[in-house]
Motif scaffolding. Structure first.
Motif, short mmCIF file in Angstrom:
data_model
loop_
_atom_site.label_atom_id
_atom_site.label_comp_id
_atom_site.label_asym_id
_atom_site.label_seq_id
_atom_site.Cartn_x
_atom_site.Cartn_y
_atom_site.Cartn_z
N GLY A 9 6.45 -26.87 -3.81
CA GLY A 9 6.60 -28.31 -3.99
C GLY A 9 8.04 -28.79 -4.13
N TRP A 10 9.00 -28.05 -3.56
CA TRP A 10 10.38 -28.53 -3.58
C TRP A 10 10.50 -29.82 -2.77
N ASP A 11 11.48 -30.67 -3.11
CA ASP A 11 11.64 -31.87 -2.30
C ASP A 11 12.39 -31.55 -1.01
N ARG A 12 12.25 -32.47 -0.06
CA ARG A 12 12.71 -32.22 1.29
C ARG A 12 14.20 -31.89 1.39
N GLN A 13 14.97 -32.62 0.60
CA GLN A 13 16.42 -32.43 0.68
C GLN A 13 16.82 -31.04 0.20
N ARG A 14 16.20 -30.62 -0.89
CA ARG A 14 16.49 -29.31 -1.45
C ARG A 14 16.08 -28.21 -0.46
N ILE A 15 14.92 -28.40 0.18
CA ILE A 15 14.45 -27.41 1.16
C ILE A 15 15.43 -27.32 2.33
N ASN A 16 15.82 -28.50 2.84
CA ASN A 16 16.77 -28.54 3.96
C ASN A 16 18.04 -27.77 3.67
N GLN A 17 18.56 -28.03 2.49
CA GLN A 17 19.80 -27.40 2.08
C GLN A 17 19.62 -25.89 1.96
N ARG A 18 18.49 -25.50 1.38
CA ARG A 18 18.21 -24.09 1.18
C ARG A 18 18.06 -23.37 2.53
N VAL A 19 17.40 -24.01 3.48
CA VAL A 19 17.22 -23.41 4.81
C VAL A 19 18.59 -23.15 5.44
N ASN A 20 19.48 -24.12 5.34
CA ASN A 20 20.83 -23.92 5.89
C ASN A 20 21.55 -22.76 5.22
N GLU A 21 21.46 -22.73 3.89
CA GLU A 21 22.06 -21.63 3.13
C GLU A 21 21.57 -20.28 3.62
N LEU A 22 20.24 -20.21 3.80
CA LEU A 22 19.63 -18.93 4.14
C LEU A 22 19.99 -18.49 5.56
N LEU A 23 20.01 -19.45 6.49
CA LEU A 23 20.41 -19.10 7.87
C LEU A 23 21.82 -18.52 7.84
N ASP A 24 22.65 -19.15 7.04
CA ASP A 24 24.02 -18.68 6.89
C ASP A 24 24.04 -17.27 6.30
N LEU A 25 23.22 -17.07 5.29
CA LEU A 25 23.16 -15.79 4.58
C LEU A 25 22.75 -14.65 5.51
N VAL A 26 21.83 -14.89 6.43
CA VAL A 26 21.39 -13.84 7.33
C VAL A 26 22.11 -13.89 8.68
N HIS A 27 23.23 -14.62 8.70
CA HIS A 27 24.09 -14.70 9.89
C HIS A 27 23.37 -15.22 11.13
N LEU A 28 22.61 -16.28 10.96
CA LEU A 28 22.04 -16.95 12.13
C LEU A 28 22.64 -18.34 12.21
N PRO A 29 22.92 -18.82 13.45
CA PRO A 29 23.51 -20.15 13.57
C PRO A 29 22.54 -21.25 13.13
N LEU A 30 23.10 -22.36 12.66
CA LEU A 30 22.26 -23.44 12.14
C LEU A 30 21.38 -24.08 13.20
N ASP A 31 21.81 -24.00 14.47
CA ASP A 31 20.97 -24.65 15.50
C ASP A 31 19.69 -23.84 15.77
N PHE A 32 19.52 -22.71 15.09
CA PHE A 32 18.25 -21.99 15.17
C PHE A 32 17.13 -22.72 14.42
N ARG A 33 17.52 -23.68 13.58
CA ARG A 33 16.52 -24.41 12.79
C ARG A 33 15.36 -24.90 13.61
N ASN A 34 15.70 -25.45 14.79
CA ASN A 34 14.65 -26.09 15.59
C ASN A 34 14.08 -25.21 16.68
N ARG A 35 14.47 -23.94 16.67
CA ARG A 35 13.86 -23.04 17.65
C ARG A 35 12.53 -22.53 17.13
N TYR A 36 11.83 -21.82 18.03
CA TYR A 36 10.54 -21.23 17.65
C TYR A 36 10.64 -19.71 17.70
#
Lengths: 218, 318
Positions: free
Chosen positions: B108-135
């Motif tokens: 039940g995290w709010d959307r903004q916190r989730i968004n930020q966390r997703v970016n952090e995590l992509l960074d952490l595992v060395h994936l580019p941010l534009d992977f967000r919208n891939r499948y």
């Protein structure tokens, strides 16, 4: 031979021009009958299919029952029902719904049975409840296969909805029964050709819907 | 306190004659990578999956931070444990961002916190941010497992369960993922229970290795001690201790080094950073003929390794 056919079709066209109000009413009746039957089949068989995919008992009993029903022709079903429900559109809808059910049930069952176990395990391992798994993961992934079942049903039901005319429930079948009675092919075609066209159109629309709802983007 | 404790845990599947897990008592210390190692059918995966209750023990109990896991609602328990599996199991109908956000969403995290966390995590595992919208289907196997790792880390769980996570990945990508896991672990200090049948992977990743055979615990030791003192033929065979140089190349300095003391004071000793493997240490010892190598963290010496220590690891079991 070809001349006769063209002549008959021309006669059909004239017949159609003269009775446009009746014709479009029949088309609407036909679509409503078929739509109700397919809708009922989806409402009943998607939940049942989810159940059969998860329960051995349900799968054994229901799947066999439905497969048994499949071998009875719709016309026979219709005549079996008439003593109970009379010459009404209810009879027609029941017969058509029974016809529509098996493909939806079988495909829903298959859709849920063939979900990738690793995906389900991941969903469980992350702490999704059974209901959350169903709504967020299983159902979206099952939709394309379920829709295949709906397509098969829709084709069967739209073609078979002509039977409704036998019990006085209208639909494009009225031209077929009338054509038989008067031994006039041109009248028969006024029912048969639109049914074929509608079947193709619905098949195409559902295929398009299936493509749009395809959850797995590649 | 131990992060995970197994107390007399047994598991027997219905219709089998021998237990899959046989009376295991074990403590997994907080902040360490503990590897469950053994051939297939040894019970390692069963043991792992009892921690997030995908399997239930037949007898015994499991404690998480001292709390019996049976007393925690099962889905709440699972949301607080990161879970990574060999087949990855990403949801193919969700974007990478939504895949990573699954547990935060459930919490039940709010959307903004989730968004930020997703970016952090992509960074952490060395994936580019534009992977967000891939499948998922648009990613390679290695990239998918990075997402799998990010997804497991999403709600910042204390404990991670990893079930042969790199088993289906090609050798080169596997090595880079292993390196990355170690690098992540140095920063995050999670308690990681890691299942593998790959001895080299175990030696490389583990702070401690637990060897299982037929559901029983055979040996529990650091990679070095395991190599130096295998408990019996089963472990010796499993480790197959022929290529010592190869094994040295898998063991990291921090599992061997001793803390710095007053006997060590030469500033001219060769230095290596944390995470260096022992083969590198050995070659340093060979070249300038120094018996001691200093281990540094961010440039400051924190420990040392002597040639004697290295010999214990490298050849004692022969």
């Amino acid at each position: 031979m070809v001349d006769t056919l063209i002549h008959t079709l021309w006669q059909s066209y004239l017949y159609f021009l003269n009775r446009q109000t009746e014709f479009w009413g029949a088309v609407v009746d036909h679509l409503i009958l078929a739509g109700i039957a397919i809708g009922l089949a989806i409402l009943v068989c998607v939940p049942l299919g989810i159940w059969t995919s998860k329960s051995r008992f349900a799968s054994l009993t229901l799947m066999n029952l439905v497969n048994g029903l499949r071998v009875i022709p719709s016309l026979a079903v219709l005549f079996l029902i008439i003593p109970y429900l009379g010459l009404t559109s209810t009879s027609a809808i029941v017969a058509l719904t029974i016809l529509a059910m098996p493909p939806v049930l079988i495909n829903t069952d298959a859709a849920f049975r063939t979900l990738e176990p690793a995906i389900i395990e991941a969903a469980r391992g992350m702490g999704m409840s059974a209901f959350q798994r169903l709504i967020k993961v299983e159902f979206p992934l099952a939709i394309p296969v379920i829709l295949t079942g709906v397509r098969i049903s829709a084709v069967d039901v739209i073609a078979s909805a002509t039977l409704a005319a036998f019990v006085g429930s209208g639909g494009l079948g009225i031209y077929i029964t009338r054509g038989f009675a008067l031994y006039d092919y041109s009248i028969l075609f006024v029912g048969a050709i639109p049914v074929a066209l509608i079947t193709l159109a619905v098949e195409g629309l559902l295929a398009l819907l299936q493509k749009t709802l395809q959850p797995i983007k590649t | 306190m131990a992060a995970i404790q197994f107390v007399n845990v047994s598991k027997q599947y219905p219709g089998t004659t021998a237990p899959a897990v046989d009376n295991i008592t074990l403590e997994i210390p907080e902040g360490s990578i503990v590897v469950l190692l053994g051939p297939s059918g040894c019970g390692k995966t069963t043991l792992l999956k009892m921690v997030n209750r995908l399997h239930e023990p037949t007898s015994g109990k499991i404690l998480l931070d001292g709390v019996d896991i049976q007393s925690i609602p099962v889905n709440q328990l699972r949301r607080n444990i990161g879970y990574v599996i060999q087949q990855v199991g990403l949801f193919p109908h969700l974007s990478i961002a939504k895949n990573i956000a699954v547990v935060p969403d459930l919490l039940g995290w709010d959307r903004q916190r989730i968004n930020q966390r997703v970016n952090e995590l992509l960074d952490l595992v060395h994936l580019p941010l534009d992977f967000r919208n891939r499948y998922p289907a648009q990613l390679s196997g290695g990239q998918q497992q990075r997402v799998g790792l990010a997804r497991a880390l999403a709600a910042d769980p204390e404990v991670m369960l990893m079930d042969e996570p790199f088993g289906a990945i090609d050798a080169i990508t596997r090595e880079s993922l292993q390196d990355q896991l170690l690098e992540l672990q140095r920063r995050l200090k999670k308690t990681i229970l890691f299942v593998t049948h790959d001895v080299e992977e175990a030696l490389k990743l583990a702070d401690e290795i637990i060897v299982l055979d037929k559901g029983r615990l055979v040996q529990k030791d650091t990679p070095c001690n395991l190599l130096a003192n295998p408990a019996g033929d089963f472990v010796r065979q499993l480790l197959n201790t022929d290529d010592r140089i190869r094994q040295l190349s898998l063991v990291r300095v921090e599992t061997v080094m001793k803390p710095l003391d007053s006997t060590i004071h030469s500033n001219r000793l060769p230095r290596v950073p944390l995470g260096t493997d022992l083969k590198r240490v050995l070659s340093l010892m060979l070249s300038p003929a120094s018996d001691t190598v200093l281990v540094c963290q961010e440039g400051n010496p924190i420990g040392y390794i002597t040639f004697e220590e290295l010999r214990k690891v490298g050849c004692l079991s022969a």
